[in-house]
Design a protein around this motif. Structure first.
Motif: not given
Length: 417
Positions: A157, A22, A118-119, A154
């Motif tokens: 990831r 994160w 991914g957000r 992000n």
């Protein structure tokens, strides 16, 4: 290890975990996201007001070919910001659109259909574009975040999720040729212009075996601390074995990878796993064929390596013939590193993730070759030079090498080579 070393190691461990799992938004990135959200709200309000009012009549003389421009201009105002911003279009200049489509189709048709991590919701094609940009260019996550309007965590990831998906295609894209495919891959050890009768007994070549090193960041706890001792000076000259990955490859005459093995720098095995596999499954090698490798690889009935030490004209001719073929792998490795510039140095301290990135590049190397895209790189001098001696020799390998070198020397002596 004193207190300062413990604090330094713990700090690096925390940073590595944060990077891997994160990364919160920095003040600049938060401001960028807020500005983007406000801009979208204002843009939506303007479009809503525009729709409630009758369109103004504007008299502009345009050529007939430009009559359809107005609807397209309006469409650009209603675009998703993460799909059609100038920043996300910028990498298209360095990444081929056909490659993006090909890789997107491969991922859509693969058995691994799990959603990319991914957000933010990013389309598959833009995920491929983002990942190819990171692989093909020496750019930072911060630079890519500005292009795609995504925070660095992000992007991190999304990229590693892409690599994991590409790794599932390894067996399909990096495959050992069998049957008709293997026969078609064979090429002669000596000049193909010579009569077949003259080459009787000389083996044909299935591929070239070799390796290269991929520099990576030292794992946590492996960093050398500042010291004035002689050990530190020695370490500066001798790289720590965990500061690189060993990438072992076998390729055909076109530079397509047939075999790929990635291991830690401390792994001293050189071709042993492949040797054992070929010994257990001799059917993988077509009759009368062989692999070629430089010194440092085991000499077997299936893998021919050069002579080491002092030798005469017969051995020199054999070594020269092998070296000419080994340049095939040198060029394939140069092409790989030229296309995927991130392999010049992977700033990743996690072995598994570094391995996933390298394997992704190897898979994509074959995908691009199948598409007919060849990226020519310059062969680095260290790739073509090996200072290692003979590793292992079995009796069958020694006998076959001597027989082949005798045949080559006879052909040379008679003017056939």
């Amino acid at each position: 290890m004193d207190v300062s070393e413990c604090v330094l190691s713990a700090g690096r461990a925390v940073l590595d975990v944060v990077e891997r799992e994160w990364q919160p938004l920095s003040p600049g990135e938060l401001e960028q996201r807020l500005d983007q959200a406000v801009e979208e709200i204002l843009e939506a309000e303007l479009i809503a007001q525009f729709k409630t009012q009758p369109p103004p009549t504007i008299f502009v003389h345009l050529p007939q070919s430009q009559a359809s421009v107005e609807p397209q201009v309006l469409q650009t105002c209603i675009r998703p910001p993460e799909e059609e911003t100038p920043e996300s279009r910028e990498p298209l200049e360095t990444v081929d659109c056909a490659a993006i489509k090909c890789i997107t189709d491969l991922l859509q048709n693969s058995q691994s259909r799990a959603r990319m991590a991914g957000r933010a919701r990013l389309s598959l094609s833009h995920t491929v574009l983002l990942s190819l940009t990171l692989l093909s260019e020496r750019v930072s996550y911060r630079s890519v975040s500005r292009r795609f309007h995504l925070e660095k965590g992000n992007i991190h990831r999304i990229f590693f999720s892409f690599c994991e998906r590409l790794n599932t295609l390894e067996e399909k894209q990096i495959r050992w040729p069998v049957g008709r495919e293997a026969v078609e891959a064979l090429f002669p050890l000596c000049s193909p212009e010579k009569e077949q009768e003259e080459q009787q007994g000389v083996p044909v070549v299935l591929g070239v075996l070799g390796h290269t090193r991929i520099p990576i960041r030292l794992p946590i706890g492996k960093h050398d601390v500042e010291s004035a001792g002689p050990e530190v000076k020695r370490m500066k000259k001798e790289a720590h074995p965990d500061s690189w990955l060993n990438l072992q490859l076998a390729c055909n005459r076109k530079g397509r990878f047939l075999h790929c093995r990635i291991s830690k720098g401390s792994d001293v095995d050189r071709g042993g796993a492949l040797r054992d596999k070929l010994k257990q499954h001799p059917e993988l090698m077509p009759s009368g064929s062989c692999l070629l490798a430089r010194a440092g690889y085991p000499l077997t009935a299936h893998i021919l390596t050069p002579y080491s030490g002092s030798h005469g004209p017969r051995e020199e001719l054999f070594n020269k013939t092998l070296e000419e073929h080994c340049h095939i792998l040198d060029q394939a490795v140069a092409n790989l590193k030229a296309r995927f510039k991130r392999l010049r140095y992977l700033d990743i301290g996690n072995y598994e993730r570094a391995r996933a990135v390298v394997l992704t590049a190897c898979v994509l190397h074959n995908v691009f070759l199948d598409m007919g895209q060849v990226f020519q790189g310059d062969v680095e001098e260290e790739e073509a030079i090996t200072r290692e001696g003979e590793l292992e020799m079995d009796d069958e390998g020694v006998h076959r090498r001597d027989a082949v070198s005798d045949l080559l020397f006879k052909m040379f002596d008679s003017g056939s080579v």
